[in-house]
Design a protein around this motif. Structure first.
Motif, PDB file in Angstrom:
ATOM      1  N   GLU A   1      49.140  88.608 -37.124  1.00  0.00           N
ATOM      2  CA  GLU A   1      48.171  87.924 -38.013  1.00  0.00           C
ATOM      3  C   GLU A   1      48.060  86.405 -38.215  1.00  0.00           C
ATOM      4  N   ALA A   2      49.426  86.091 -38.638  1.00  0.00           N
ATOM      5  CA  ALA A   2      49.428  84.616 -39.132  1.00  0.00           C
ATOM      6  C   ALA A   2      49.400  83.767 -37.825  1.00  0.00           C
TER       7      ALA A   2
ATOM      8  N   PHE B   1      47.181  84.669 -35.175  1.00  0.00           N
ATOM      9  CA  PHE B   1      45.918  84.276 -35.054  1.00  0.00           C
ATOM     10  C   PHE B   1      45.327  83.422 -35.932  1.00  0.00           C
ATOM     11  N   GLU B   2      45.592  83.501 -37.123  1.00  0.00           N
ATOM     12  CA  GLU B   2      45.173  82.463 -37.940  1.00  0.00           C
ATOM     13  C   GLU B   2      45.519  80.993 -37.682  1.00  0.00           C
ATOM     14  N   GLU B   3      46.863  80.664 -37.225  1.00  0.00           N
ATOM     15  CA  GLU B   3      47.158  79.386 -36.569  1.00  0.00           C
ATOM     16  C   GLU B   3      46.416  78.953 -35.379  1.00  0.00           C
TER      17      GLU B   3
ATOM     18  N   ALA C   1      43.671  79.897 -34.307  1.00  0.00           N
ATOM     19  CA  ALA C   1      42.117  79.538 -34.672  1.00  0.00           C
ATOM     20  C   ALA C   1      42.070  78.203 -35.381  1.00  0.00           C
ATOM     21  N   ARG C   2      43.172  78.064 -36.281  1.00  0.00           N
ATOM     22  CA  ARG C   2      43.068  76.612 -37.008  1.00  0.00           C
ATOM     23  C   ARG C   2      43.467  75.388 -35.939  1.00  0.00           C
TER      24      ARG C   2
ATOM     25  N   ASN D   1      54.558  79.546 -43.293  1.00  0.00           N
ATOM     26  CA  ASN D   1      53.301  80.034 -43.703  1.00  0.00           C
ATOM     27  C   ASN D   1      53.643  81.385 -44.298  1.00  0.00           C
TER      28      ASN D   1
ATOM     29  N   GLU E   1      36.031  82.746 -37.766  1.00  0.00           N
ATOM     30  CA  GLU E   1      37.375  83.119 -37.540  1.00  0.00           C
ATOM     31  C   GLU E   1      37.447  83.631 -36.249  1.00  0.00           C
TER      32      GLU E   1
ATOM     33  N   VAL F   1      38.963  81.961 -32.752  1.00  0.00           N
ATOM     34  CA  VAL F   1      40.237  82.503 -31.938  1.00  0.00           C
ATOM     35  C   VAL F   1      39.804  82.714 -30.436  1.00  0.00           C
TER      36      VAL F   1
END
Length: 175
Positions: free
Chosen positions: A2-3, A5-7, A9-10, A24, A87, A91
């Motif tokens: 999950e982290a 995917f967040e990264e 996306a960012r 993180n 988001e 991704v």
């Protein structure tokens, strides 16, 4: 993951680094390595998770379950155009950018695209279109679904809603 995917996306795939994710998540790099052998293993797991999730989603979204094919197509257009999953789109775009330079990512994107086109093509065939025409309509459908989400329209949300609705009518005309 999950982290990761967040990264992605960012910052894109380049930003998905062990040090960044560990920081993180508030864990040591050793904590990361207990879960994944290395960065490549994390990226591979992310690709597998993303592609399996996208394929499962389109199979569920195109299941008729008592609806007509036209109703299902209309619902899909609404799903992808009425509410923006920023988001999810970030991704998607990051993975597609990654696929431009990585064969494993390219294969994952190709499998997702094939599933999307196949399932939406089946819906168009269920409306009575011949296979070739249904496949062309499915291609246009996805060009619209993803393309409209990338456009910044100067005339505001109301104009966007009207334009999407009119475009949807065009995609469903004659069905």
């Amino acid at each position: 993951m999950e982290a990761g995917f967040e990264e992605i996306a960012r910052t894109g795939v380049e930003g998905v680094r062990v040090e960044v994710l560990a920081k993180n998540l508030g864990v040591t790099k050793g904590g990361f390595y207990r879960r994944f052998r290395d960065r490549a293993a994390l990226l591979d797991a992310m690709l597998q998770h993303w592609s399996a999730g996208r394929i499962a989603a389109i199979e569920k979204q195109t299941s008729l379950d008592g609806a007509t094919a036209r109703e299902r197509l209309k619902a899909l257009i609404a799903l992808y155009s009425e509410r923006m999953n920023t988001e999810g789109m970030a991704v998607e775009l990051a993975i597609r950018q990654w696929a431009r330079s990585d064969e494993l990512a390219a294969n994952a994107v190709a499998s997702v695209d094939a599933a999307r086109l196949k399932n939406v093509g089946h819906l168009y065939r269920a409306t009575g279109l011949a296979a070739e025409e249904a496949d062309a309509q499915a291609f246009l459908f996805y060009c619209f679904v993803f393309g409209q989400s990338l456009l910044f329209l100067e005339r505001g949300q109301r104009k966007r809603t009207q334009l999407v609705a009119k475009s949807a009518e065009t995609l469903l005309r004659g069905l």
